[in-house]
Design an enzyme around this catalytic site. Structure first.
Site, PDB file in Angstrom:
ATOM      1  N   ASP A  61      -2.913  -2.351  -0.923  1.00 37.56           N
ATOM      2  CA  ASP A  61      -3.499  -2.310  -2.263  1.00 37.56           C
ATOM      3  C   ASP A  61      -3.349  -0.909  -2.866  1.00 37.56           C
ATOM      4  OD1 ASP A  61      -5.428  -1.011  -0.769  1.00 37.56           O
ATOM      5  OD2 ASP A  61      -7.129  -2.108  -1.623  1.00 37.56           O
ATOM      6  N   SER A  62      -2.789   0.031  -2.073  1.00 42.57           N
ATOM      7  CA  SER A  62      -2.392   1.338  -2.617  1.00 42.57           C
ATOM      8  C   SER A  62      -1.389   1.125  -3.750  1.00 42.57           C
ATOM      9  CB  SER A  62      -1.771   2.210  -1.527  1.00 42.57           C
ATOM     10  OG  SER A  62      -0.780   1.498  -0.814  1.00 42.57           O
ATOM     11  N   ASP A 120      -2.539  -6.888   2.032  1.00 44.13           N
ATOM     12  CA  ASP A 120      -3.819  -6.169   1.990  1.00 44.13           C
ATOM     13  C   ASP A 120      -4.758  -6.872   1.004  1.00 44.13           C
ATOM     14  OD1 ASP A 120      -5.484  -4.111   2.666  1.00 44.13           O
ATOM     15  OD2 ASP A 120      -4.403  -2.566   1.535  1.00 44.13           O
ATOM     16  N   GLU A 142     -10.720  -4.294   4.667  1.00 48.03           N
ATOM     17  CA  GLU A 142     -11.450  -3.065   4.986  1.00 48.03           C
ATOM     18  C   GLU A 142     -12.876  -3.369   5.425  1.00 48.03           C
ATOM     19  OE1 GLU A 142     -11.280  -0.322   1.693  1.00 48.03           O
ATOM     20  OE2 GLU A 142      -9.087  -0.368   1.623  1.00 48.03           O
ATOM     21  N   GLU A 145      -8.280   5.293   9.308  1.00 46.41           N
ATOM     22  CA  GLU A 145      -7.825   6.202   8.242  1.00 46.41           C
ATOM     23  C   GLU A 145      -8.736   7.431   8.173  1.00 46.41           C
ATOM     24  OE1 GLU A 145      -6.893   4.394   4.486  1.00 46.41           O
ATOM     25  OE2 GLU A 145      -6.726   6.329   3.464  1.00 46.41           O
ATOM     26  N   LYS A 196      -4.868  -7.894   5.942  1.00 45.77           N
ATOM     27  CA  LYS A 196      -5.684  -6.730   6.308  1.00 45.77           C
ATOM     28  C   LYS A 196      -6.894  -6.700   5.395  1.00 45.77           C
ATOM     29  CE  LYS A 196      -4.707  -2.204   5.146  1.00 45.77           C
ATOM     30  NZ  LYS A 196      -5.957  -1.792   4.491  1.00 45.77           N
TER      31      LYS A 196
HETATM   32  O1  KIV Z   1      -3.316   0.243   0.860  1.00 48.70           O
HETATM   33  C1  KIV Z   1      -2.683   0.849   1.748  1.00 48.70           C
HETATM   34  O2  KIV Z   1      -1.545   1.267   1.574  1.00 48.70           O
HETATM   35  C2  KIV Z   1      -3.374   1.031   3.016  1.00 48.70           C
HETATM   36  C3  KIV Z   1      -2.718   1.909   4.030  1.00 48.70           C
HETATM   37  C4  KIV Z   1      -2.791   3.309   3.609  1.00 48.70           C
HETATM   38  C5  KIV Z   1      -3.263   1.699   5.388  1.00 48.70           C
HETATM   39  O3  KIV Z   1      -4.426   0.531   3.223  1.00 48.70           O
END
Ligand code: KIV
Length: 280
Positions: free
Chosen positions: A45-46, A84, A115, A182, A113
């Site tokens: 989600d980055s 994510d 959080e 992280e 993934k």
């Molecule tokens: O969103 C992302 O790119 C991440 C990674 C930095 C682990 O969660």
């Protein structure tokens, strides 16, 4: 070309071989990452910050994630593909978490993934029960940035460190196949990696994890502005790209580009016939 599976990732941990993971958000980057032999591609989600220009990951929607997951999926032949789950796609209820994780799998992901630690184990358990592999993510969790009070290293005091160890063990018990750590001090990362049977993937967590992940735009020098200490820029592409753009601009303005080597032509015979037809 053999597709990477969860068994391959687990075998790497057991054999002490490092796992490599990178983010990708579109077809050409995913193709390069896949062809480079990276084990895991994360459509993170980055994406919100590095590709869509948001100030944080909070505005990223399910639809935006799915759009990019589908593009990446079209390129991936070998890597294990993880999607994510964005902010508020799994927090509100177990049902919503399972449904949204299912949408990622239908779009082509091999796993999802999400959080959080002990506070999300009910969602993790339910998603895993639905047959979907889950990668956890603790330490600095950008979706909780308001609660954490900023982007800072986690686990620096006894209370916070104990909480991280408990979170990792709770996620393991809930059924995750791995955990992203992280911005965690490396001594604590080592302890968590030794105590957990699942794989650990670090970002800003030092060398003791089973694997490492970076945001691809950071590694390639494509993110402008602040760069965290843990980022290693392997090539600084942004200035090279800008230089190419200036050169293109200059060459068009000065009539240097395109020259005849970049133009299509007609044979004399064809041109003669066309000219005659047009002039008649
Ligand atoms: O969103 C992302 O790119 C991440 C990674 C930095 C682990 O969660």
């Amino acid at each position: 070309m053999k597709k990477i599976t969860l068994l391959d990732l687990k075998a790497k941990k057991d054999q002490g071989k490092k796992i490599t993971m990178l983010t990708a958000y579109d077809y050409p980057f995913a193709q390069m990452v896949d062809e480079a032999g990276i084990d895991i591609i994360l459509v993170g989600d980055s994406l919100g910050m590095v590709v869509l220009g948001y100030e944080s990951t909070l505005p990223v929607s399910m639809e935006e994630m799915l759009h990019h997951i589908r593009a990446v999926k079209r390129a991936v032949k070998r890597a294990f593909l993880i999607g994510d789950m964005p902010f508020m796609s799994y927090q509100a209820s177990v049902e919503e978490a399972v449904r949204n994780a299912g949408r990622f799998m239908k779009a082509g992901c091999d796993a999802v993934k999400l959080e959080g630690g002990q506070e999300v184990t009910d969602k993790v358990e339910a998603i895993v029960k639905a047959g979907i592999p889950v990668l956890g993510h603790i330490g600095l969790t950008p979706q909780s940035i308001a609660q954490l009070g900023g982007y800072r290293v986690q686990g620096r005091n006894v209370q916070s460190a104990k909480r991280l160890v408990q979170d990792a063990l709770a996620l393991e018990k809930a059924g995750v196949f791995g955990i992203v750590l992280e911005c965690v001090p490396y001594q604590l990362t080592k302890l968590i990696t030794e105590r957990c049977s699942v794989i650990t993937i670090g970002i800003g967590a030092g060398p003791y994890c089973d694997g490492q992940v970076l945001v691809i735009h950071d590694l390639l020098g494509l993110t402008l502005g602040h760069k965290p200490k843990f980022v290693k820029t392997y090539v600084n592409l942004a200035p090279q790209i800008k230089q190419a753009l200036f050169q293109y601009q200059t060459e068009v303005k000065e009539g240097i580009f395109p020259d005849f080597s970049h133009a299509y032509s007609l044979s004399e015979e064809a041109w003669g016939a066309i000219k005659k037809a047009v002039e008649d």
